[in-house]
Design a protein around this motif. Structure first.
Motif, PDB file in Angstrom:
ATOM      1  N   ASN A 129     -10.695   1.269  -7.807  1.00 23.67           N
ATOM      2  CA  ASN A 129     -11.731   0.437  -7.647  1.00 23.67           C
ATOM      3  C   ASN A 129     -11.744  -0.635  -8.376  1.00 23.67           C
ATOM      4  O   ASN A 129     -12.153  -1.994  -8.183  1.00 23.67           O
ATOM      5  N   VAL A 130     -10.918  -0.717  -9.605  1.00 21.10           N
ATOM      6  CA  VAL A 130     -10.782  -1.668 -10.531  1.00 21.10           C
ATOM      7  C   VAL A 130      -9.335  -2.391 -10.343  1.00 21.10           C
ATOM      8  O   VAL A 130      -9.369  -3.695 -10.184  1.00 21.10           O
ATOM      9  N   LEU A 131      -8.375  -1.496 -10.824  1.00 16.08           N
ATOM     10  CA  LEU A 131      -6.939  -2.059 -10.750  1.00 16.08           C
ATOM     11  C   LEU A 131      -6.484  -2.414  -9.648  1.00 16.08           C
ATOM     12  O   LEU A 131      -5.856  -3.578  -9.271  1.00 16.08           O
ATOM     13  N   HIS A 132      -6.565  -1.586  -8.343  1.00 13.68           N
ATOM     14  CA  HIS A 132      -6.102  -1.720  -6.980  1.00 13.68           C
ATOM     15  C   HIS A 132      -6.482  -3.198  -6.428  1.00 13.68           C
ATOM     16  O   HIS A 132      -5.777  -3.883  -5.995  1.00 13.68           O
ATOM     17  N   PRO A 133      -7.934  -3.124  -6.062  1.00 16.93           N
ATOM     18  CA  PRO A 133      -8.519  -4.322  -5.542  1.00 16.93           C
ATOM     19  C   PRO A 133      -8.390  -5.567  -6.147  1.00 16.93           C
ATOM     20  O   PRO A 133      -8.093  -6.553  -5.370  1.00 16.93           O
ATOM     21  N   GLY A 134      -8.394  -5.380  -7.413  1.00 13.91           N
ATOM     22  CA  GLY A 134      -8.238  -6.664  -8.112  1.00 13.91           C
ATOM     23  C   GLY A 134      -6.873  -7.092  -8.261  1.00 13.91           C
ATOM     24  O   GLY A 134      -6.665  -8.382  -8.445  1.00 13.91           O
ATOM     25  N   HIS A 135      -5.911  -6.416  -7.977  1.00 10.73           N
ATOM     26  CA  HIS A 135      -4.519  -6.870  -8.083  1.00 10.73           C
ATOM     27  C   HIS A 135      -3.686  -5.917  -7.239  1.00 10.73           C
ATOM     28  O   HIS A 135      -2.757  -5.457  -7.365  1.00 10.73           O
ATOM     29  N   PRO A 136      -3.939  -6.145  -5.790  1.00  6.10           N
ATOM     30  CA  PRO A 136      -3.323  -5.169  -4.875  1.00  6.10           C
ATOM     31  C   PRO A 136      -1.714  -5.464  -4.821  1.00  6.10           C
ATOM     32  O   PRO A 136      -1.412  -6.720  -4.640  1.00  6.10           O
ATOM     33  N   ASN A 137      -0.837  -4.729  -4.954  1.00  8.02           N
ATOM     34  CA  ASN A 137       0.383  -4.745  -4.883  1.00  8.02           C
ATOM     35  C   ASN A 137       1.305  -5.566  -5.624  1.00  8.02           C
ATOM     36  O   ASN A 137       2.144  -6.027  -5.514  1.00  8.02           O
ATOM     37  N   VAL A 138       0.343  -5.803  -6.952  1.00 13.23           N
ATOM     38  CA  VAL A 138       1.189  -6.571  -8.081  1.00 13.23           C
ATOM     39  C   VAL A 138       1.666  -5.526  -9.072  1.00 13.23           C
ATOM     40  O   VAL A 138       1.163  -4.553  -9.706  1.00 13.23           O
ATOM     41  N   LEU A 139       3.006  -5.648  -9.202  1.00 14.95           N
ATOM     42  CA  LEU A 139       3.917  -4.748 -10.113  1.00 14.95           C
ATOM     43  C   LEU A 139       3.172  -4.861 -11.625  1.00 14.95           C
ATOM     44  O   LEU A 139       2.974  -5.993 -11.754  1.00 14.95           O
ATOM     45  N   GLY A 140       3.013  -3.687 -12.351  1.00 14.70           N
ATOM     46  CA  GLY A 140       2.468  -3.661 -13.645  1.00 14.70           C
ATOM     47  C   GLY A 140       1.110  -3.530 -13.674  1.00 14.70           C
ATOM     48  O   GLY A 140       0.513  -3.298 -14.699  1.00 14.70           O
ATOM     49  N   THR A 141       0.295  -3.664 -12.496  1.00 13.93           N
ATOM     50  CA  THR A 141      -0.953  -3.918 -12.566  1.00 13.93           C
ATOM     51  C   THR A 141      -1.635  -2.651 -11.742  1.00 13.93           C
ATOM     52  O   THR A 141      -2.620  -2.259 -12.114  1.00 13.93           O
ATOM     53  N   ASP A 142      -1.159  -2.996 -10.506  1.00  6.89           N
ATOM     54  CA  ASP A 142      -1.637  -1.950  -9.621  1.00  6.89           C
ATOM     55  C   ASP A 142      -0.776  -0.761  -9.366  1.00  6.89           C
ATOM     56  O   ASP A 142       0.271  -0.430  -9.071  1.00  6.89           O
ATOM     57  N   THR A 143      -1.296   0.381 -10.061  1.00  3.56           N
ATOM     58  CA  THR A 143      -0.621   1.644 -10.665  1.00  3.56           C
ATOM     59  C   THR A 143      -0.345   2.594  -9.331  1.00  3.56           C
ATOM     60  O   THR A 143       0.395   3.418  -9.319  1.00  3.56           O
ATOM     61  N   ASP A 144      -1.319   1.816  -8.048  1.00  2.00           N
ATOM     62  CA  ASP A 144      -1.108   2.565  -6.537  1.00  2.00           C
ATOM     63  C   ASP A 144       0.357   2.462  -6.141  1.00  2.00           C
ATOM     64  O   ASP A 144       0.763   3.228  -5.345  1.00  2.00           O
ATOM     65  N   ILE A 145       1.112   1.524  -6.584  1.00  2.98           N
ATOM     66  CA  ILE A 145       2.608   1.261  -5.976  1.00  2.98           C
ATOM     67  C   ILE A 145       3.505   1.546  -6.761  1.00  2.98           C
ATOM     68  O   ILE A 145       4.914   1.341  -6.640  1.00  2.98           O
ATOM     69  N   GLU A 146       3.107   2.079  -8.014  1.00  2.00           N
ATOM     70  CA  GLU A 146       4.190   2.651  -8.887  1.00  2.00           C
ATOM     71  C   GLU A 146       4.624   4.228  -8.783  1.00  2.00           C
ATOM     72  O   GLU A 146       3.572   5.008  -9.066  1.00  2.00           O
ATOM     73  N   ILE A 147       5.619   4.342  -8.107  1.00  2.00           N
ATOM     74  CA  ILE A 147       6.122   5.809  -7.761  1.00  2.00           C
ATOM     75  C   ILE A 147       7.429   6.071  -8.392  1.00  2.00           C
ATOM     76  O   ILE A 147       8.278   5.651  -7.981  1.00  2.00           O
ATOM     77  N   TRP A 148       7.410   6.581  -9.475  1.00  3.57           N
ATOM     78  CA  TRP A 148       8.537   7.211 -10.268  1.00  3.57           C
ATOM     79  C   TRP A 148       9.364   7.710  -9.312  1.00  3.57           C
ATOM     80  O   TRP A 148       8.814   8.638  -8.764  1.00  3.57           O
ATOM     81  N   PRO A 149      10.665   7.792  -9.281  1.00  5.60           N
ATOM     82  CA  PRO A 149      11.551   6.838  -9.842  1.00  5.60           C
ATOM     83  C   PRO A 149      11.860   5.404  -8.969  1.00  5.60           C
ATOM     84  O   PRO A 149      12.801   4.999  -9.104  1.00  5.60           O
ATOM     85  N   MET A 150      11.023   5.621  -7.676  1.00  2.44           N
ATOM     86  CA  MET A 150      11.392   4.479  -6.862  1.00  2.44           C
ATOM     87  C   MET A 150      11.180   3.157  -7.572  1.00  2.44           C
ATOM     88  O   MET A 150      10.456   2.848  -8.486  1.00  2.44           O
TER      89      MET A 150
END
Length: 185
Positions: A80-101
């Motif tokens: 609710n805070v990190l994702h909608p405020g910065h959608p798909n922004v690397l380093g901020t939106d942890t929803d798109i950080e999928i290690w090791p990708m």
């Protein structure tokens, strides 16, 4: 919610009481009402399930941790805070950080040699198999987040509820079935 839980209970009863072949068929089907119930918690986290903020908070803090094993505090911050405020922004939106990708050239260049090797030659093949680990990773992140939250902000009512509901989750899904089926905790 009651209909979903009744369907889940009926499916689980059939899984436990029926033959193995029926369990193999019904186990993935039993996930459908459970995931749907957890998604009611997701909607409550967005305050879109009910017109009452209290109902939304109660459902959210109950369904996510107990049924899904995901901490409500962690998910609210992450989704609710990190994702909608910065959608798909690397380093901020942890929803798109999928290690090791890697989702960008910059992320690829900042990776170690082994991770870059995986990204270059196996990322397309590993993506879906690695997503199977996401629920486990999110549960570990939830536990770590609530511990950090308590250390930084002190013990709040929401943190206590989160911890108790997560303990209830692990008791319901690991301890009790282990005791019932005779494997021990």
């Amino acid at each position: 919610f009651a209909i979903l839980m009744a369907a889940f209970a009926g499916l689980c009863t059939s899984i436990v009481m029926g033959p193995f072949w029926l369990a193999a068929i019904l186990t993935p089907i039993a996930a459908i009402p459970m995931v749907t119930a957890v998604m009611l918690g997701h909607e409550a986290g967005h305050r879109s399930l009910s017109g009452s903020p209290r109902v939304n908070e109660a459902v959210y803090h109950f369904l996510f941790p107990i049924l899904g094993g995901l901490g409500a505090l962690h998910w609210k911050n992450k989704h609710n805070v990190l994702h909608p405020g910065h959608p798909n922004v690397l380093g901020t939106d942890t929803d798109i950080e999928i290690w090791p990708m890697s989702l960008s050239l910059r992320e690829h260049e900042n990776s170690g040699w082994f991770r870059r090797l995986l990204q270059r030659h196996a990322q397309g093949y590993l993506f879906w198999p690695l997503t199977l680990f996401l629920p486990l990773v999110m549960r570990f992140e939830s536990i770590r987040y609530v511990a950090t939250h308590v250390r930084r902000h002190g013990l709040s009512r929401q943190a206590v509820a989160d911890v108790l509901c997560q303990l209830c989750h692990y008791s319901l899904w690991i301890v009790l079935p282990s005791l019932y089926f005779g494997f021990g905790p």
